[in-house]
Design a protein around this motif. Structure first.
Motif, PDB file in Angstrom:
ATOM      1  N   LEU A   7      10.942   5.513  -5.504  1.00  0.00           N
ATOM      2  CA  LEU A   7       9.863   4.574  -5.206  1.00  0.00           C
ATOM      3  C   LEU A   7      10.137   3.793  -3.926  1.00  0.00           C
ATOM      4  CD1 LEU A   7       7.195   3.299  -6.100  1.00  0.00           C
ATOM      5  CD2 LEU A   7       8.498   1.632  -7.419  1.00  0.00           C
ATOM      6  N   THR A   8      11.353   3.306  -3.765  1.00  0.00           N
ATOM      7  CA  THR A   8      11.634   2.481  -2.584  1.00  0.00           C
ATOM      8  C   THR A   8      12.564   3.161  -1.585  1.00  0.00           C
ATOM      9  OG1 THR A   8      13.384   1.428  -3.856  1.00  0.00           O
ATOM     10  CG2 THR A   8      11.295   0.253  -3.730  1.00  0.00           C
ATOM     11  N   CYS A   9      13.300   4.199  -2.017  1.00  0.00           N
ATOM     12  CA  CYS A   9      14.289   4.808  -1.114  1.00  0.00           C
ATOM     13  C   CYS A   9      14.051   6.308  -0.912  1.00  0.00           C
ATOM     14  CB  CYS A   9      15.701   4.638  -1.662  1.00  0.00           C
ATOM     15  SG  CYS A   9      16.092   2.952  -2.080  1.00  0.00           S
ATOM     16  N   GLY A  10      13.006   6.855  -1.492  1.00  0.00           N
ATOM     17  CA  GLY A  10      12.844   8.311  -1.470  1.00  0.00           C
ATOM     18  C   GLY A  10      12.140   8.821  -0.230  1.00  0.00           C
ATOM     19  N   THR A  11      11.822  10.113  -0.257  1.00  0.00           N
ATOM     20  CA  THR A  11      11.077  10.696   0.849  1.00  0.00           C
ATOM     21  C   THR A  11       9.578  10.483   0.606  1.00  0.00           C
ATOM     22  OG1 THR A  11      11.138  12.788  -0.315  1.00  0.00           O
ATOM     23  CG2 THR A  11      12.762  12.489   1.423  1.00  0.00           C
TER      24      THR A  11
ATOM     25  N   GLU B 168       0.839  -1.211   0.000  1.00  0.00           N
ATOM     26  CA  GLU B 168       0.000   0.000   0.000  1.00  0.00           C
ATOM     27  C   GLU B 168       0.868   1.251   0.000  1.00  0.00           C
ATOM     28  OE1 GLU B 168      -3.066   0.977   2.986  1.00  0.00           O
ATOM     29  OE2 GLU B 168      -3.976  -0.914   2.384  1.00  0.00           O
ATOM     30  N   ARG B 169       1.917   1.241   0.821  1.00  0.00           N
ATOM     31  CA  ARG B 169       2.826   2.394   0.871  1.00  0.00           C
ATOM     32  C   ARG B 169       3.508   2.592  -0.477  1.00  0.00           C
ATOM     33  NH1 ARG B 169       4.960   3.862   6.355  1.00  0.00           N
ATOM     34  NH2 ARG B 169       3.414   3.035   7.770  1.00  0.00           N
ATOM     35  N   LEU B 170       3.962   1.468  -1.063  1.00  0.00           N
ATOM     36  CA  LEU B 170       4.623   1.560  -2.374  1.00  0.00           C
ATOM     37  C   LEU B 170       3.650   2.068  -3.432  1.00  0.00           C
ATOM     38  CD1 LEU B 170       6.751  -1.725  -2.413  1.00  0.00           C
ATOM     39  CD2 LEU B 170       7.624   0.596  -2.590  1.00  0.00           C
ATOM     40  N   SER B 171       2.384   1.644  -3.346  1.00  0.00           N
ATOM     41  CA  SER B 171       1.387   2.068  -4.334  1.00  0.00           C
ATOM     42  C   SER B 171       1.170   3.575  -4.252  1.00  0.00           C
ATOM     43  CB  SER B 171       0.058   1.366  -4.085  1.00  0.00           C
ATOM     44  OG  SER B 171       0.234  -0.011  -4.116  1.00  0.00           O
ATOM     45  N   ARG B 172       1.025   4.100  -3.042  1.00  0.00           N
ATOM     46  CA  ARG B 172       0.820   5.553  -2.893  1.00  0.00           C
ATOM     47  C   ARG B 172       2.032   6.306  -3.409  1.00  0.00           C
ATOM     48  NH1 ARG B 172      -1.865   4.177   2.007  1.00  0.00           N
ATOM     49  NH2 ARG B 172      -4.096   4.365   1.650  1.00  0.00           N
ATOM     50  N   GLN B 173       3.210   5.782  -3.119  1.00  0.00           N
ATOM     51  CA  GLN B 173       4.430   6.438  -3.590  1.00  0.00           C
ATOM     52  C   GLN B 173       4.458   6.439  -5.128  1.00  0.00           C
ATOM     53  OE1 GLN B 173       6.278   7.919  -1.490  1.00  0.00           O
ATOM     54  NE2 GLN B 173       8.331   8.149  -2.309  1.00  0.00           N
ATOM     55  N   ALA B 174       4.073   5.302  -5.746  1.00  0.00           N
ATOM     56  CA  ALA B 174       4.081   5.209  -7.223  1.00  0.00           C
ATOM     57  C   ALA B 174       3.063   6.174  -7.822  1.00  0.00           C
ATOM     58  CB  ALA B 174       3.781   3.778  -7.651  1.00  0.00           C
ATOM     59  N   ILE B 175       1.864   6.259  -7.218  1.00  0.00           N
ATOM     60  CA  ILE B 175       0.831   7.180  -7.727  1.00  0.00           C
ATOM     61  C   ILE B 175       1.346   8.619  -7.634  1.00  0.00           C
ATOM     62  CG2 ILE B 175      -1.471   8.123  -7.251  1.00  0.00           C
ATOM     63  CD1 ILE B 175      -2.264   5.297  -6.272  1.00  0.00           C
TER      64      ILE B 175
ATOM     65  N   ARG C 215      -2.949  -1.836  -5.781  1.00  0.00           N
ATOM     66  CA  ARG C 215      -1.919  -2.751  -6.287  1.00  0.00           C
ATOM     67  C   ARG C 215      -1.818  -2.680  -7.816  1.00  0.00           C
ATOM     68  NH1 ARG C 215      -3.801  -6.327  -1.945  1.00  0.00           N
ATOM     69  NH2 ARG C 215      -5.067  -7.535  -3.387  1.00  0.00           N
ATOM     70  N   LEU C 216      -2.968  -2.525  -8.493  1.00  0.00           N
ATOM     71  CA  LEU C 216      -2.930  -2.420  -9.961  1.00  0.00           C
ATOM     72  C   LEU C 216      -2.221  -1.124 -10.380  1.00  0.00           C
ATOM     73  CD1 LEU C 216      -3.707  -3.654 -12.669  1.00  0.00           C
ATOM     74  CD2 LEU C 216      -5.914  -2.506 -12.515  1.00  0.00           C
TER      75      LEU C 216
END
Ligand SMILES: [Zn+2]
Length: 375
Positions: free
Chosen positions: A333-337, A99-106, A290-291
């Motif tokens: 995406l994985t290491c940012g703020t 969920e955290r990764l999804s919000r970051q990607a959006i 997730r999509l």
């Protein structure tokens, strides 16, 4: 003294623009098992206290884990339970990190879109799936560029099951539909939302009209003709709707290739959209998060072509997104703020996905969302 780009309190005037000099006052510290000693700070303007963790992706976590292996397993077809077993982590923890990764990607995708103009034709088609029950199929229209297969936006609509049913299925359908209210005009709304985002990003120009490529679904011309952009066309700003016969071979030369391609990729790569799977999604809001994560990483992380070498490294590169922005997406995406929704300009459907506001048919309570994700 550590410098922070803004105050995390959305009601503070320094939330949008903070002084360029170090402005946060140190205010004690505390110890955590996950991060050791954490220094606290206070905003002198609104007196809100916070720490450097407030700006980190792992904010509020008690058990931080590396996100890259998790993302890689998710994008390569492992179900959530399979990831949970392989990494010896709970299902809740896996869902939370995705969920955290999804919000970051959006957030990262919307930041790139805010500074992007596209010159390609646009394909929109509905990806067919279901969440919870096959009596409530869903239509997920995905807008993407025709030649670079760069995903722009997506939406969702739940609707009633159509087609042949056995007498027992008809009885069950009648019972379910009597007690479950579905959104009126959902299919039209779901098509309109990504279409408007595409129109904003690839507006008609004097040297090139806005070209929309779809199948022969009767909803599409109805929605298109209801838009002011359709009525206010001029010789310099034309909208073209190109409908493609659904029985045309699904090859690269099919004008709707981009939609056929992304449908195939989703079916192949995401465990919960495999055919005849038992891992089907149970919740619309979680499925849309997730999509979105999958589709936006498809833009920036996935090679544009593998079998036939191409000068483009990714679908975003093929859509002429600068390489520095693409590498920034991969890093952030994985290491940012952590991104704050108040700093983003999300489309209505992206905002609904971020807020987990999609309604699952038959579910009466709204999905919970952490307070920090709303800021
Ligand atoms: Zn403040």
């Amino acid at each position: 003294m550590q410098h922070f780009p803004f105050c995390p309190n959305p009601a503070c005037v320094w939330h949008t623009q903070a002084p360029t000099t170090a402005w946060a006052h140190a205010k004690g510290s505390y110890h955590t098992k996950a991060f050791g000693r954490v220094q606290r700070y206070q905003c002198p303007r609104c007196h809100t206290t916070f720490s450097s963790q407030t700006f980190h992706l792992s904010y509020y976590l008690k058990h931080p884990i590396p996100l890259d292996p998790l993302l890689s397993r998710f994008l390569n077809g492992e179900s959530l339970r399979a990831i949970s077993r392989a990494l010896s982590l709970s299902l809740c923890l896996i869902s939370n990190r995705l969920e955290r990764l999804s919000r970051q990607a959006i957030g990262l995708h919307s930041r790139i879109l805010a500074h992007t103009r596209l010159s390609d034709d646009i394909c929109i088609d509905g990806f067919v799936a279901f969440e919870g029950s096959q009596f409530f199929p869903s239509d997920i229209p995905i807008a993407l560029t025709a030649h670079s297969q760069f995903v722009i936006d997506l939406s969702h609509a739940s609707h009633r099951r159509a087609g042949t049913m056995t007498p027992a299925q008809k009885m069950k359908a009648l019972r379910l539909y009597r007690y479950t209210a579905l959104e009126h005009g959902a299919l039209e709304r779901a098509f309109r939302e990504p279409l408007l985002t595409a129109l904003r990003l690839a507006p008609p120009r004097p040297d090139h009209p806005f070209v929309l490529i779809t199948d022969e679904n009767p909803h599409y011309p109805r929605v298109l003709s209801s838009l002011p952009q359709w009525h206010n066309q001029t010789p310099q700003h034309r909208l073209v709707h190109w409908t493609v016969w659904s029985k045309l071979p699904r090859t690269v030369s099919n004008p709707l290739f981009a939609s056929n391609y992304i449908d195939r990729e989703i079916r192949k790569d995401l465990a919960h959209y495999h055919r005849e799977t038992t891992c089907f999604p149970r919740n619309v809001a979680a499925a849309m998060l997730r999509l979105s994560l999958y589709l936006f990483t498809h833009n920036y992380l996935k090679p544009f072509r593998i079998a036939h070498p191409s000068p483009f490294s990714s679908h975003a590169h093929a859509a002429h997104i600068p390489l520095s922005w693409i590498s920034s997406f991969a890093h952030e995406l994985t290491c940012g703020t952590r991104l704050f929704v108040s700093h983003l300009s999300l489309s209505p459907s992206m905002h609904r996905t971020w807020m987990k506001a999609w309604k699952t048919p038959g579910k009466h309570h709204p999905d919970s969302i952490p307070r920090f994700a709303v800021a």
